[in-house]
Scaffold this motif. Structure first.
Motif, PDB file in Angstrom:
ATOM      1  N   ALA A  48       0.841  -1.209   0.000  1.00 14.64           N
ATOM      2  CA  ALA A  48       0.000   0.000   0.000  1.00 14.64           C
ATOM      3  C   ALA A  48       0.868   1.247   0.000  1.00 14.64           C
ATOM      4  N   GLU A  49       0.372   2.273  -0.675  1.00 14.51           N
ATOM      5  CA  GLU A  49       1.037   3.573  -0.637  1.00 14.51           C
ATOM      6  C   GLU A  49       0.274   4.475   0.327  1.00 14.51           C
ATOM      7  N   VAL A  50       1.005   5.259   1.103  1.00 14.80           N
ATOM      8  CA  VAL A  50       0.422   6.054   2.185  1.00 14.80           C
ATOM      9  C   VAL A  50       0.854   7.509   2.034  1.00 14.80           C
ATOM     10  N   TYR A  51      -0.114   8.409   2.092  1.00 14.36           N
ATOM     11  CA  TYR A  51       0.154   9.839   1.991  1.00 14.36           C
ATOM     12  C   TYR A  51      -0.636  10.576   3.065  1.00 14.36           C
ATOM     13  N   LEU A  52      -0.084  11.703   3.510  1.00 10.33           N
ATOM     14  CA  LEU A  52      -0.724  12.488   4.556  1.00 10.33           C
ATOM     15  C   LEU A  52      -1.159  13.848   4.035  1.00 10.33           C
ATOM     16  N   VAL A  53      -2.320  14.267   4.491  1.00 13.53           N
ATOM     17  CA  VAL A  53      -2.825  15.616   4.247  1.00 13.53           C
ATOM     18  C   VAL A  53      -3.383  16.138   5.559  1.00 13.53           C
ATOM     19  N   ALA A  54      -3.746  17.409   5.577  1.00 11.28           N
ATOM     20  CA  ALA A  54      -4.134  18.035   6.842  1.00 11.28           C
ATOM     21  C   ALA A  54      -5.624  17.971   7.129  1.00 11.28           C
ATOM     22  N   THR A  55      -6.458  17.722   6.112  1.00  4.04           N
ATOM     23  CA  THR A  55      -7.903  17.766   6.322  1.00  4.04           C
ATOM     24  C   THR A  55      -8.591  16.565   5.686  1.00  4.04           C
ATOM     25  N   GLY A  56      -9.764  16.242   6.238  1.00  3.33           N
ATOM     26  CA  GLY A  56     -10.553  15.162   5.680  1.00  3.33           C
ATOM     27  C   GLY A  56     -11.080  15.474   4.303  1.00  3.33           C
ATOM     28  N   THR A  57     -11.416  16.725   4.060  1.00  2.00           N
ATOM     29  CA  THR A  57     -11.888  17.115   2.733  1.00  2.00           C
ATOM     30  C   THR A  57     -10.804  16.888   1.684  1.00  2.00           C
ATOM     31  N   ALA A  58      -9.577  17.260   2.007  1.00  2.00           N
ATOM     32  CA  ALA A  58      -8.473  17.021   1.073  1.00  2.00           C
ATOM     33  C   ALA A  58      -8.277  15.530   0.834  1.00  2.00           C
ATOM     34  N   ALA A  59      -8.346  14.743   1.904  1.00  2.00           N
ATOM     35  CA  ALA A  59      -8.169  13.300   1.766  1.00  2.00           C
ATOM     36  C   ALA A  59      -9.232  12.704   0.849  1.00  2.00           C
ATOM     37  N   ASN A  60     -10.493  13.040   1.098  1.00  2.00           N
ATOM     38  CA  ASN A  60     -11.580  12.491   0.283  1.00  2.00           C
ATOM     39  C   ASN A  60     -11.501  12.968  -1.161  1.00  2.00           C
ATOM     40  N   ALA A  61     -11.338  14.271  -1.336  1.00  2.00           N
ATOM     41  CA  ALA A  61     -11.396  14.844  -2.679  1.00  2.00           C
ATOM     42  C   ALA A  61     -10.228  14.370  -3.542  1.00  2.00           C
ATOM     43  N   LEU A  62      -9.025  14.350  -2.992  1.00  2.00           N
ATOM     44  CA  LEU A  62      -7.865  13.926  -3.767  1.00  2.00           C
ATOM     45  C   LEU A  62      -7.911  12.430  -4.059  1.00  2.00           C
ATOM     46  N   ALA A  63      -8.369  11.649  -3.073  1.00  5.74           N
ATOM     47  CA  ALA A  63      -8.476  10.205  -3.297  1.00  5.74           C
ATOM     48  C   ALA A  63      -9.483   9.901  -4.393  1.00  5.74           C
ATOM     49  N   LEU A  64     -10.652  10.530  -4.318  1.00  6.47           N
ATOM     50  CA  LEU A  64     -11.683  10.281  -5.327  1.00  6.47           C
ATOM     51  C   LEU A  64     -11.244  10.761  -6.709  1.00  6.47           C
ATOM     52  N   ALA A  65     -10.494  11.853  -6.744  1.00  5.86           N
ATOM     53  CA  ALA A  65     -10.037  12.385  -8.033  1.00  5.86           C
ATOM     54  C   ALA A  65      -9.155  11.384  -8.773  1.00  5.86           C
ATOM     55  N   CYS A  66      -8.460  10.535  -8.026  1.00  3.34           N
ATOM     56  CA  CYS A  66      -7.613   9.526  -8.664  1.00  3.34           C
ATOM     57  C   CYS A  66      -8.424   8.409  -9.312  1.00  3.34           C
ATOM     58  N   TYR A  67      -9.687   8.312  -8.934  1.00  4.18           N
ATOM     59  CA  TYR A  67     -10.518   7.211  -9.420  1.00  4.18           C
ATOM     60  C   TYR A  67     -11.715   7.678 -10.239  1.00  4.18           C
ATOM     61  N   ALA A  68     -11.943   8.978 -10.336  1.00  2.00           N
ATOM     62  CA  ALA A  68     -13.110   9.500 -11.048  1.00  2.00           C
ATOM     63  C   ALA A  68     -12.666  10.413 -12.187  1.00  2.00           C
ATOM     64  N   GLN A  69     -13.045  10.074 -13.399  1.00  2.00           N
ATOM     65  CA  GLN A  69     -12.806  10.942 -14.538  1.00  2.00           C
ATOM     66  C   GLN A  69     -13.824  12.089 -14.523  1.00  2.00           C
ATOM     67  N   PRO A  70     -13.523  13.218 -15.154  1.00  2.00           N
ATOM     68  CA  PRO A  70     -14.438  14.367 -15.115  1.00  2.00           C
ATOM     69  C   PRO A  70     -15.831  14.058 -15.652  1.00  2.00           C
ATOM     70  N   TRP A  71     -15.944  13.073 -16.529  1.00  2.00           N
ATOM     71  CA  TRP A  71     -17.239  12.756 -17.141  1.00  2.00           C
ATOM     72  C   TRP A  71     -17.986  11.657 -16.372  1.00  2.00           C
ATOM     73  N   GLN A  72     -17.444  11.282 -15.210  1.00  2.00           N
ATOM     74  CA  GLN A  72     -18.074  10.224 -14.423  1.00  2.00           C
ATOM     75  C   GLN A  72     -18.860  10.794 -13.239  1.00  2.00           C
ATOM     76  N   THR A  73     -19.541   9.890 -12.530  1.00  2.00           N
ATOM     77  CA  THR A  73     -20.254  10.266 -11.317  1.00  2.00           C
ATOM     78  C   THR A  73     -19.811   9.377 -10.172  1.00  2.00           C
ATOM     79  N   VAL A  74     -19.812   9.934  -8.978  1.00  3.41           N
ATOM     80  CA  VAL A  74     -19.463   9.204  -7.753  1.00  3.41           C
ATOM     81  C   VAL A  74     -20.754   8.844  -7.042  1.00  3.41           C
ATOM     82  N   PHE A  75     -20.894   7.592  -6.655  1.00  2.00           N
ATOM     83  CA  PHE A  75     -22.098   7.123  -5.973  1.00  2.00           C
ATOM     84  C   PHE A  75     -21.888   7.206  -4.464  1.00  2.00           C
ATOM     85  N   CYS A  76     -22.814   7.898  -3.765  1.00  2.93           N
ATOM     86  CA  CYS A  76     -22.679   8.071  -2.324  1.00  2.93           C
ATOM     87  C   CYS A  76     -24.059   8.243  -1.697  1.00  2.93           C
ATOM     88  N   SER A  77     -24.123   8.183  -0.380  1.00  6.62           N
ATOM     89  CA  SER A  77     -25.400   8.388   0.310  1.00  6.62           C
ATOM     90  C   SER A  77     -25.761   9.874   0.296  1.00  6.62           C
TER      91      SER A  77
END
Length: 348
Positions: free
Chosen positions: A52-81
């Motif tokens: 596993a690769e491990v990276y640190l950021v200062a906020t939860g928003t940064a963690a979520n947004a950057l992680a999802l950006a690696c898996y979501a293309q601009p023309w895609q949608t993210v499924f969430c509650s």
């Protein structure tokens, strides 16, 4: 009597001491500090994920947004509650960092089910080039309503995602609280269930401000590094993030803090039940959603216990009208504070 948020509590003494120690002398910047090597090794061991690769950021928003950006293309949608933090509380940061990927809301509660997730996924990619394409599934654990997915529930959601060849992100801002509640291992709650990337929270559980992004697919590592830098979330004096996470992982502090927070919540729930309080969701970790009469809210405010979230007008003609409250317990709450709060809720 502070129940507004587990963001509001103090940092653990061990975290502060680690920062003070890290503040001595010099260290290479941008994550090249030797403490980060310890963090990476510890997380790989804890999660039973040697690659596993491990990276640190200062906020939860940064963690979520950057992680999802690696898996979501601009023309895609993210499924969430519909109450996911990425939908309600991150100011469109996931969409921004993913270059415009939208969110598709699944179901009508805090928890997604396999059936409503499958239905939501099948509802996309139905309009060819004119509509959004299917992207990652994001699961929040603990949910924003204080409930916890079982390992079987997580696995079932991941199975649905994988049947469409979609990656899975776990928003673990309260990861430790969920883990303690379930009594499972980090591996069982993540990659063994089918999760591809997790935001492993520290800030809400005794750190000053640090979150780990854990990528179980090392092929995504370079992209994450680029996105973190481009998104202005690569700390130059990174050792202060590393020091927090290293102390958090040392001697099981992350588990112990979550255990204390959950125990505080259990004590609060037991007292509120005796007081006849109505619970809106089954409290399973460290968050409570409940209702009690306006008169009780007024007693709390008159006594100075104003640090919690409530809905409705405090002033009103009907003292028996039920007003909702959200109460969050952190590791630092004392039993005395909890008991004082409960005593004020009880009818005079």
């Amino acid at each position: 009597m502070f129940f507004a948020s587990d963001n509001a509590g103090p940092a653990h003494d061990a975290i502060i001491a680690a920062l003070a120690t890290a503040n001595r002398g010099y260290a290479m910047p941008y994550g090249a500090d030797p403490i980060m090597d310890e963090v990476r090794a510890k997380i790989r061991t804890i999660f039973e994920a040697p690659t596993a690769e491990v990276y640190l950021v200062a906020t939860g928003t940064a963690a979520n947004a950057l992680a999802l950006a690696c898996y979501a293309q601009p023309w895609q949608t993210v499924f969430c509650s519909p109450v996911a933090h990425i939908h309600e509380d991150e100011c469109n940061a996931p969409e921004f960092y993913a270059g415009g990927a939208k969110l598709t809301l699944v179901g009508d509660g805090a928890k997604m089910t396999p059936d409503n997730l499958r239905s939501a996924i099948e509802g996309e990619e139905t309009r060819g080039v004119h509509g959004p394409q299917r992207g990652p599934v994001s699961i929040t654990q603990v949910t924003e309503r204080g409930t916890v997915y079982s390992v079987d529930e997580l696995r079932a959601l991941c199975d649905v995602a994988k049947s469409f060849d979609l990656p899975v992100h776990l928003d673990g801002a309260r990861f430790a609280n969920a883990l303690v509640a379930l009594g499972c291992t980090p591996a069982e709650m993540t990659w063994k269930a089918g999760v591809d990337v997790v935001s492993f929270g520290g800030t809400k559980n005794g750190c000053v401000g640090v979150e780990a992004v854990i990528l179980f697919d090392p092929d995504k590592a370079w992209e994450f590094e680029l996105r973190r830098k481009r998104g202005a979330h690569l700390f130059s004096k990174h050792r202060y993030l590393s020091a927090q996470m290293n102390a958090y992982l040392t001697e099981d502090l992350w588990r112990l803090s979550a255990t204390k927070a959950n125990a505080n919540c259990a004590r609060l729930v037991a007292g509120l039940k005796e007081a006849g309080v109505t619970f809106l969701h089954d409290p399973q970790a460290n968050i409570v959603f409940c209702s009690f009469p306006r008169a009780a809210h007024q007693r709390l405010h008159d006594a100075g216990a104003v640090y919690y979230v409530w809905s409705g007008a405090l002033e009103g003609d009907d003292p028996d009208e039920m007003l909702e409250a959200r109460l969050v317990c952190d590791w630092s709450l004392s039993e005395t504070q909890i008991d004082q709060f409960v005593a004020l809720v009880k009818p005079a």
